[in-house]
Design an enzyme around this catalytic site. Structure first.
Site, short mmCIF file in Angstrom:
data_model
loop_
_atom_site.label_atom_id
_atom_site.label_comp_id
_atom_site.label_asym_id
_atom_site.label_seq_id
_atom_site.Cartn_x
_atom_site.Cartn_y
_atom_site.Cartn_z
N LYS A 72 -9.61 -4.28 -5.76
CA LYS A 72 -10.66 -3.19 -6.00
C LYS A 72 -9.80 -2.00 -6.74
O LYS A 72 -10.28 -1.39 -7.47
CB LYS A 72 -10.98 -2.60 -4.54
CG LYS A 72 -11.62 -3.42 -3.87
CD LYS A 72 -11.96 -2.62 -2.50
CE LYS A 72 -12.39 -3.55 -1.38
NZ LYS A 72 -12.28 -2.95 -0.08
N LYS A 101 0.78 -1.21 0.04
CA LYS A 101 0.17 0.20 0.04
C LYS A 101 0.82 1.23 -0.23
O LYS A 101 0.48 2.07 -0.65
CB LYS A 101 -1.02 -0.15 1.31
CG LYS A 101 -1.94 -1.00 1.15
CD LYS A 101 -3.43 -0.83 1.98
CE LYS A 101 -4.40 -1.71 1.80
NZ LYS A 101 -5.21 -1.79 2.75
N LYS A 141 -3.42 -10.59 -7.14
CA LYS A 141 -4.87 -10.82 -6.92
C LYS A 141 -5.81 -10.02 -7.51
O LYS A 141 -5.38 -8.83 -7.82
CB LYS A 141 -4.69 -11.05 -5.36
CG LYS A 141 -4.93 -9.48 -4.73
CD LYS A 141 -5.29 -9.51 -3.18
CE LYS A 141 -5.42 -8.03 -2.61
NZ LYS A 141 -5.96 -7.83 -1.38
P1 TYM Z 1 -10.62 -5.91 2.48
O1 TYM Z 1 -11.83 -4.88 2.37
O2 TYM Z 1 -9.40 -5.58 1.59
O3 TYM Z 1 -11.23 -7.30 1.70
C1 TYM Z 1 -12.52 -7.86 2.54
C2 TYM Z 1 -12.21 -9.57 2.41
O4 TYM Z 1 -12.09 -9.80 0.88
C3 TYM Z 1 -11.07 -10.75 1.06
N1 TYM Z 1 -10.22 -10.56 -0.52
C4 TYM Z 1 -10.07 -11.49 -1.41
N2 TYM Z 1 -10.28 -12.90 -1.17
C5 TYM Z 1 -10.05 -13.85 -2.29
N3 TYM Z 1 -9.47 -13.22 -3.14
C6 TYM Z 1 -9.40 -11.76 -3.50
N4 TYM Z 1 -8.49 -11.41 -4.50
C7 TYM Z 1 -9.62 -11.16 -2.47
N5 TYM Z 1 -9.73 -9.60 -2.26
C8 TYM Z 1 -10.00 -9.25 -1.18
C9 TYM Z 1 -10.01 -10.15 1.96
O5 TYM Z 1 -9.06 -11.31 2.46
C10 TYM Z 1 -10.95 -9.99 3.11
O6 TYM Z 1 -11.48 -11.00 3.87
N6 TYM Z 1 -8.22 -5.63 6.68
C11 TYM Z 1 -9.39 -6.37 6.47
C12 TYM Z 1 -10.69 -5.49 6.89
C13 TYM Z 1 -10.44 -5.77 8.26
C14 TYM Z 1 -10.80 -7.15 8.77
C15 TYM Z 1 -10.66 -6.63 10.35
C16 TYM Z 1 -11.09 -8.22 8.51
C17 TYM Z 1 -10.42 -4.82 9.19
N7 TYM Z 1 -10.60 -5.35 10.40
C18 TYM Z 1 -11.15 -7.71 11.37
C19 TYM Z 1 -11.49 -9.31 9.51
C20 TYM Z 1 -11.39 -9.20 10.80
C21 TYM Z 1 -9.22 -5.62 4.80
O7 TYM Z 1 -8.68 -4.96 4.49
O8 TYM Z 1 -10.16 -6.58 3.85
#
Ligand code: TYM
Length: 334
Positions: A200, A115, A197
């Site tokens: 977004k 990032k 991967k």
């Molecule tokens: P975020 O918002 O980037 O993504 C949300 C969820 O989607 C999953 N993900 C994917 N899984 C498979 N293939 C992909 N290409 C892919 N892109 C995204 C991510 O692994 C995630 O599960 N830090 C976290 C948000 C968060 C969180 C938490 C999650 C904040 N606090 C506590 C669990 C528990 C995040 O940025 O996810």
């Protein structure tokens, strides 16, 4: 444990357009697990401001994300679906846990490095301490399981380290959480570059299927997806493009990879790619309809938000009180 059930916690950031990766890696598993566990799903709006957000569209996006959780099949009466920023205990525990996290640990986080490289004009301290806030989210609810995609595994490991360190000093304060990764779809790759991967923030919109894409767009993106040399529909390391499509197909239909391979044995991309698109659309289309319906009912959504905020605060504050006592803060007079 809450009501004799183990606790499950997860969330997503309210940034950008959610992709099929977010759905298959996370949301889909949440829906399949939600009957068995006491579940908390946050709209992670505190995490979202580590990247600049335009206030009006951010507000809308966060509310839309909450509606999307419901549209995807999470019952907001059985599950606690709430905004992270509405529960101030997250920010408080974040501070406390920050004092139990080493810079050396944070320096190792690959997502921070990625990032920081992407947003070199705004490498803020929040981006750096992001995993501490994530640990606070998870630990506040004494969570047993955290269903996430593979890209969050490192964050989950640091959460466990922080919790174990804290418990070693103060006794059993936190439940040590475990990551939960789906069998299929835990790492969905870009349709244009299967070594990356699906994300977004991909500059090439053809690389990602967005959850709000209409059916024709999904068909077009699947048709354009890069494939590998040879025309065989087979899952293997030397066929990352086809393997990714098989992974998507399998995760969307519930069929195993072997079943899918059999189904397309002797057939070409001309049949396979439209079938992948159809499997994706079979999930997205009903979700779109439900999403629109929920958003129109403002009163309903407001009441859900209010009730679930209160529920989240209740459980979060319970843990926070315990933590405050353990570290030796003076009592707050009531
Ligand atoms: P975020 O918002 O980037 O993504 C949300 C969820 O989607 C999953 N993900 C994917 N899984 C498979 N293939 C992909 N290409 C892919 N892109 C995204 C991510 O692994 C995630 O599960 N830090 C976290 C948000 C968060 C969180 C938490 C999650 C904040 N606090 C506590 C669990 C528990 C995040 O940025 O996810």
């Amino acid at each position: 444990m809450i009501n004799d059930k183990k606790v499950l916690y997860s969330g997503m950031q309210a940034t950008g357009n959610l992709t099929l990766g977010n759905y298959l890696g996370a949301l889909k598993n949440w829906v399949s697990l939600n009957e068995e566990y006491e579940c908390f799903f946050g709209v992670m709006d505190l995490h979202s401001i580590t990247i600049r957000q335009e206030p009006a569209s951010f507000r809308k996006r966060a509310r839309n994300l909450l509606a999307l959780y419901i549209a995807a099949g999470l019952d907001p009466v059985k599950n606690c679906i709430y905004f992270q920023s509405h529960v101030s205990a997250h920010a408080e525990l974040n501070w406390i846990l920050g004092c139990f996290t080493y810079m050396g640990e944070l320096n190792r986080m690959t997502q921070f490095k990625d990032k920081a490289a992407k947003h070199s004009d705004n490498i803020n301290a929040g981006l750096y301490t992001y995993p501490v806030l994530m640990a606070a989210d998870i630990l506040l609810y004494q969570s047993d399981y955290v269903p996430v995609g593979r890209d969050q595994q490192q964050h989950l490991e640091i959460t466990r380290d922080i919790a174990q360190r804290f418990n070693a000093i103060y006794g059993d304060v936190f439940t040590i959480p475990e990551g939960y990764y789906g069998k299929r779809g835990a790492k969905v790759m870009s349709l244009q570059d299967p070594s990356k991967k699906m994300s977004k923030s991909d500059e090439n919109p053809n690389g990602s299927i967005y959850l709000m894409d209409d059916a024709d767009t999904v068909v077009r993106k699947c048709k354009r997806a890069v494939t590998d040399s040879g025309s065989e529909i087979r899952y293997s390391e030397d066929k990352p493009g086809v393997s990714n499509l098989l992974e998507i197909y399998s995760a969307c239909t519930g069929k195993s990879i072997e079943e899918a391979e059999k189904e397309f044995d002797g057939k070409g991309y001309g049949e396979f790619k439209p079938a992948v698109a159809e499997a994706v659309n079979a999930i997205l289309e009903p979700m779109h309809k439900e999403f629109e319906r929920i958003l129109q009912d403002k009163g309903y959504l407001d009441s859900i938000i209010k009730e679930n905020d209160e529920k989240a605060r209740y459980f979060a504050n319970k843990t926070l009180r315990k933590v405050r006592k353990k570290v030796g803060f003076t009592d707050i007079p009531r």
